[in-house]
Design a protein around this motif. Structure first.
Motif, PDB file in Angstrom:
ATOM      1  N   LEU A 140       0.807  -1.217   0.000  1.00  0.00           N
ATOM      2  CA  LEU A 140       0.000   0.000   0.000  1.00  0.00           C
ATOM      3  C   LEU A 140       0.840   1.268   0.000  1.00  0.00           C
ATOM      4  CD1 LEU A 140      -2.940  -0.918   2.420  1.00  0.00           C
ATOM      5  CD2 LEU A 140      -2.964  -0.830  -0.085  1.00  0.00           C
ATOM      6  N   ASN A 141       1.805   1.347   0.907  1.00  0.00           N
ATOM      7  CA  ASN A 141       2.643   2.539   1.004  1.00  0.00           C
ATOM      8  C   ASN A 141       3.931   2.187   1.745  1.00  0.00           C
ATOM      9  OD1 ASN A 141       1.977   2.727   3.889  1.00  0.00           O
ATOM     10  ND2 ASN A 141      -0.016   3.509   3.189  1.00  0.00           N
ATOM     11  N   ASP A 142       4.715   3.189   2.086  1.00  0.00           N
ATOM     12  CA  ASP A 142       6.033   2.938   2.665  1.00  0.00           C
ATOM     13  C   ASP A 142       6.006   2.560   4.145  1.00  0.00           C
ATOM     14  OD1 ASP A 142       7.183   3.408   0.255  1.00  0.00           O
ATOM     15  OD2 ASP A 142       7.907   5.441   0.720  1.00  0.00           O
ATOM     16  N   TRP A 143       4.865   2.674   4.806  1.00  0.00           N
ATOM     17  CA  TRP A 143       4.815   2.302   6.230  1.00  0.00           C
ATOM     18  C   TRP A 143       3.846   1.166   6.524  1.00  0.00           C
ATOM     19  CZ3 TRP A 143      -0.013   2.529   8.246  1.00  0.00           C
ATOM     20  CH2 TRP A 143      -0.940   3.381   7.637  1.00  0.00           C
ATOM     21  N   SER A 144       3.041   0.758   5.566  1.00  0.00           N
ATOM     22  CA  SER A 144       1.992  -0.234   5.836  1.00  0.00           C
ATOM     23  C   SER A 144       2.541  -1.602   6.223  1.00  0.00           C
ATOM     24  CB  SER A 144       1.063  -0.368   4.625  1.00  0.00           C
ATOM     25  OG  SER A 144       1.784  -0.723   3.465  1.00  0.00           O
ATOM     26  N   TRP A 145       3.813  -1.895   5.880  1.00  0.00           N
ATOM     27  CA  TRP A 145       4.407  -3.176   6.276  1.00  0.00           C
ATOM     28  C   TRP A 145       4.452  -3.318   7.790  1.00  0.00           C
ATOM     29  CZ3 TRP A 145       8.737  -2.857   9.340  1.00  0.00           C
ATOM     30  CH2 TRP A 145       9.425  -1.626   9.333  1.00  0.00           C
ATOM     31  N   ARG A 146       4.451  -2.215   8.510  1.00  0.00           N
ATOM     32  CA  ARG A 146       4.511  -2.260   9.976  1.00  0.00           C
ATOM     33  C   ARG A 146       3.260  -2.899  10.577  1.00  0.00           C
ATOM     34  NH1 ARG A 146       8.640   1.242  11.758  1.00  0.00           N
ATOM     35  NH2 ARG A 146       9.477   2.574  10.100  1.00  0.00           N
TER      36      ARG A 146
END
Length: 450
Positions: free
Chosen positions: A171-177
Motif C-alpha cells: 500500500l505505502n512505505d509504512w503499511s508493512w509495519r
C-alpha cells in the motif's frame, strides 16, 4: 497423601468441554505464533526496496532469529519445569506479543533485527511449552489428535497473515509495519487464562501430590457433571519426584538416544521448512516476480497448511507415528524440489500448496511424537533441547541458502532443501522408536508411562 495417579486419572477421562476449552486456548497461542513466525519474510521484499536491504542482510536477520529461537526453546523448557506449564504458556506468549508490537516502531534493519530475535525467542519458548502442556493434559489415546487439532486451528495464522500482508504491504512505505501489529495480538491469550489448569503431572513430578489431586478433582468434577460417572483409573505408576532437572540428565542412556534422534528430526524440519517458507517471497522477487505477486503466490500456497494439520489428525493416532513422519517427509522433499524447478505461477502455487500441506502435517505429527519419547521427568528438558537445537541449526541455514543462491542460482536452493528432508526421513525410518503400543496400553487403562 499417597500417589495422586495423575497419568491414569487423566487417561480415563472422556473428551469434554474442559478439553475443548483447553484446546481453544492453546490454539489461540499457536495461531499468533504461526501468524508471527514468518512476518519478516513477508515484509523483507518491501524492505529490499525501501531500506536497500540485501539478500545477505535478510540471511543474517533470519539466522539471528533462529539463534533467538534456540535460546527461547531452552528457556521455555526451563521455566515450564520451574513455574509450571500454564504460567509458562501465558508468559512466553506475552513475551513474543510484546516484542512483535515493538517491531512496529523499528527505525532500521538493526532495530528490526533485534526485535525479531526477541520475538523469535518468545515464539519458540511458547511452542515448547504448548507441546508439553497438550501432551500432559489429554488422554494418551487421543493426545496426538488434539495436538493436531490445535495446529489445524493455529496454523490458519499463516495463510491469514500472508493474505493480510499481500494486501497491506504494497500500500505505502509504512503499511508493512501493520504486519507486526497483527502478530502482537497474541497477548490476548490472557483472556483465556481462567480456562486453563496447571498440569497435575507437573505437580506430581515435583512431589506436590496434594496440589495435583486438587486439580484432578476439579477437572474430574467438571467432566463427570457433563459426561456422567467416570470409570476407575488404573493403579498408579511410581515416578521419582524431581523439582529440578539438571542438563546432565540427558546424558543418561534412556534420554540421550531420543534427544539425539529428535535433534535430527527438528534440524531437518527446521532447515527444510524455513529454508522454503522464509525465502520463497524474497527469491521469487529476486527472480523477476513483483513484490505483490511473490507475496500473493506464497499466501495462496499456505492455504494448504490447515488441511495438512487436519490430515495429520486423521492418521496420527491410527497409525505408527514414525512411519507417518517418514512418509510425509519424503513427499515434502519431492514437492519442494518440483517447486524449485518451475517458474509457472500455477505450478508454483500447486507445489507450494503441497509443501505447506504435508509440512504442517509433519509438524503436527512431530509435536505429538517428540514428548512421547520421554517420561515426565525428562519430557520438558528433552523436548526443549532437541527442539532448540533444531532451531539453532537454522542460524546457519539462511547463510547456506544465500551462498547457494548467489553462487549456483535459484534451483540449487531447492536441491539443498529437498536433501534435508530426505536425511530426516531416513533417520526416522532406521532409528525412530515406535510409540503406538504404549498409547494402546494407556488407552486400556493399564499402568504405563507414556
Amino acid at each position: 497423601m499417597p500417589h495422586s495417579n495423575a497419568l491414569n486419572r487423566l487417561n480415563r477421562l472422556p473428551i469434554s468441554r474442559f478439553h475443548k476449552a483447553t484446546l481453544l486456548a492453546v490454539s489461540f497461542a499457536y495461531f499468533f505464533e504461526f501468524a508471527d513466525i514468518n512476518s519478516f519474510s513477508t515484509t523483507a521484499p518491501k524492505l529490499i526496496g525501501l531500506w536497500g536491504v540485501t539478500v545477505d542482510q535478510v540471511a543474517y536477520v533470519t539466522s539471528l532469529s533462529f539463534l533467538g529461537m534456540f535460546i527461547g526453546s531452552i528457556v521455555g523448557g526451563t521455566i515450564a519445569d520451574r513455574w509450571g506449564r500454564k504460567q509458562a504458556l501465558v508468559y512466553t506468549t506475552l513475551f513474543f506479543g510484546a516484542f512483535s508490537f515493538a517491531s512496529v516502531f523499528s527505525w532500521d534493519l538493526v532495530s528490526l533485527g533485534v526485535f525479531r530475535i526477541l520475538t523469535s525467542a518468545g515464539l519458540s519458548a511458547m511452542t515448547v511449552v504448548g507441546v508439553i502442556y497438550v501432551n500432559e493434559m489429554y488422554p494418551a489415546a487421543v493426545r496426538g489428535k488434539y495436538q493436531a487439532y490445535a495446529i489445524v486451528i493455529g496454523i490458519c495464522g499463516t495463510p491469514v497473515t500472508n493474505l493480510i500482508a499481500s494486501a497491506i504491504v504494497p500500500l505505502n512505505d509504512w503499511s508493512w509495519r501493520l504486519v507486526y501489529l497483527w502478530g502482537s495480538l497474541g497477548i490476548l491469550l490472557v483472556l483465556f487464562t481462567r480456562h486453563l489448569k496447571e498440569s497435575p503431572r507437573w505437580y506430581e513430578n515435583r512431589g506436590e501430590h496434594a496440589k495435583a489431586d486438587a486439580v484432578l478433582r476439579e477437572i474430574e468434577t467438571r467432566v463427570a457433571a457433563e459426561m456422567g460417572p467416570l470409570p476407575e483409573p488404573a493403579p498408579p505408576v511410581d515416578e521419582t519426584p524431581s523439582a529440578r532437572v539438571p542438563l546432565r540428565l540427558l546424558l543418561q542412556k534412556k534420554y540421550l538416544f531420543p534427544t539425539l534422534l529428535l535433534t535430527v528430526l527438528w534440524v531437518t524440519q527446521t532447515i527444510g521448512f524455513f529454508g522454503y517458507s522464509s525465502w520463497a517471497p524474497t527469491l521469487l522477487a529476486k527472480e523477476g516476480f513483483s513484490v505483490e505477486k511473490s507475496v500473493f503466490y506464497v499466501a495462496l500456497s499456505t492455504v494448504g497448511a490447515p488441511l495438512g494439520a487436519y490430515l495429520a489428525s486423521l492418521v496420527t493416532d491410527r497409525f505408527e507415528r514414525k512411519w507417518c513422519l517418514v512418509a510425509f517427509g519424503t513427499v515434502i522433499a519431492l514437492c519442494g524440489l518440483f517447486y524449485g524447478l518451475t517458474f509457472s505461477p500455477v505450478l508454483i502455487v500447486v507445489f507450494g500448496f503441497l509443501v505447506n500441506l504435508f509440512e504442517r502435517g509433519y509438524t503436527a505429527l512431530g509435536y505429538a511424537y517428540s514428548p512421547e519419547l520421554f517420561d515426565t521427568r525428562g519430557r520438558s528438558l528433552g523436548t526443549s533441547v532437541s527442539y532448540g537445537l533444531g532451531r539453532l541449526s537454522n542460524a546457519a541455514g539462511p547463510l547456506i541458502v544465500a551462498a547457494l543462491y548467489n553462487g549456483h542460482g535459484y534451483q540449487s536452493v531447492f536441491y539443498f532443501i529437498a536433501g534435508t528432508w530426505v536425511v530426516g526421513a531416513i533417520a526416522l525410518a532406521v532409528f525412530g522408536p515406535r510409540t503406538k503400543q504404549a498409547r494402546v496400553i494407556a488407552a486400556q487403562n493399564e499402568p504405563a508411562a507414556v
